[in-house]
Design an enzyme around this catalytic site. Structure first.
Site, short mmCIF file in Angstrom:
data_model
loop_
_atom_site.label_atom_id
_atom_site.label_comp_id
_atom_site.label_asym_id
_atom_site.label_seq_id
_atom_site.Cartn_x
_atom_site.Cartn_y
_atom_site.Cartn_z
N ALA A 202 0.85 -1.20 0.00
CA ALA A 202 0.00 0.00 0.00
C ALA A 202 0.88 1.24 0.00
O ALA A 202 2.10 1.15 -0.17
CB ALA A 202 -0.92 -0.01 1.21
N ASN A 203 0.30 2.41 0.16
CA ASN A 203 1.06 3.65 0.28
C ASN A 203 0.31 4.60 1.22
O ASN A 203 -0.77 4.28 1.70
CB ASN A 203 1.31 4.28 -1.10
CG ASN A 203 0.01 4.64 -1.79
OD1 ASN A 203 -0.71 5.52 -1.34
ND2 ASN A 203 -0.30 3.93 -2.86
N ARG A 204 0.91 5.77 1.46
CA ARG A 204 0.40 6.66 2.51
C ARG A 204 -0.69 7.63 2.06
O ARG A 204 -1.04 8.55 2.78
CB ARG A 204 1.55 7.48 3.09
CG ARG A 204 2.55 6.64 3.84
CD ARG A 204 3.59 7.53 4.52
NE ARG A 204 4.69 6.75 5.02
CZ ARG A 204 4.65 6.04 6.14
NH1 ARG A 204 3.56 6.04 6.89
NH2 ARG A 204 5.71 5.33 6.51
#
Ligand code: C5P
Length: 227
Positions: free
Chosen positions: A29-31
């Site tokens: 995932a990412n932020r």
């Protein structure tokens, strides 16, 4: 229902990250917080548009007055976007994972003493480019985002050409301090890059960027009606 400069227009927005599974309980995932994309969906609805928001997993609430489709992976996001075509304008704000595991585990991967697992990654579809390069039922206005730390405008211009979109909202993240143009922050410094040139906007709250972008889109859709 009612008036507003986007009344009668269909607008689609993507927002948030995507989650790409490694096994049933783990993912890449990412932020991305979804704040900017959700704010754009809301601003377009406030101007009277019929808005669909395709959102990856986020912890912020669904914006009011918007139809929200929740997805997890890039491929689900692309399918949801394609099933909501045609639209007048599409804004691709999601931070789509570039890669996914080619073969995610069907069961939870175990620490079985034989060492760490390895994954081969495959590229995800580029949702923005897929829609921008459509030959049939292409939205009148296709907007992409680009976060850059240097040569912001140059990179945005080449992204505009490569992706085939009409505008790139270029995000200067070089001065990224707490809350300024960073993923998860509340403020954003953007330039609107198109064939027509570059508009530099001052640093603003993400809600203000969203309102100004929705107003700019309304003007563009109105102008293109008469071409
Ligand atoms: O290539 P890059 O990820 O920098 O491009 C960012 C823009 O492309 C954003 O508008 C993003 O929403 C969109 N994008 C997409 N699908 C991808 C990767 C990026 O729609 N797989």
């Amino acid at each position: 229902p009612g008036g507003g400069p986007l009344a009668g227009k269909r607008v689609l927005v993507t927002s948030g990250p995507t989650h790409e599974p490694l096994d049933p309980v783990r993912f890449i995932a990412n932020r991305s917080s979804g704040k900017q994309g959700h704010a754009i969906a809301r601003a377009a609805a406030d101007l009277g548009a019929d808005v669909t928001l395709v959102s990856g997993p986020v912890s912020i609430p669904d914006p009011p007055g918007v139809t929200v489709v929740h997805v997890e992976t890039a491929r689900e996001m692309l399918a949801a976007v394609e099933s909501h075509m045609p639209v007048d304008a599409a804004v691709f704000c999601a931070a789509v994972a570039d890669w996914r595991a080619a073969q995610p585990g069907e069961e939870k991967l175990k620490k079985d003493g034989s060492g760490a697992p390895s994954f081969s990654l495959v590229e995800n579809p580029d949702i923005l480019a897929t829609i921008a390069k459509r030959t049939e039922a292409r939205p009148t206005l296709v907007v992409g985002f680009a976060a850059e730390t240097e040569k912001v405008i140059e990179h945005a211009q080449s992204k505009l050409a490569r992706k085939g979109c009409d505008w790139i909202v270029a995000n200067d993240v070089s001065h990224a301090g707490p809350g300024v143009g960073v993923m998860g922050g509340d403020r954003n410094t953007v330039s609107i890059v198109s064939q027509a040139g570059v508009e530099n906007w001052p640093t603003m709250g993400k809600d203000a960027v969203a309102t100004r972008l929705a107003e700019r889109m309304a003007k563009q859709l109105k102008d293109t009606q008469w071409v």
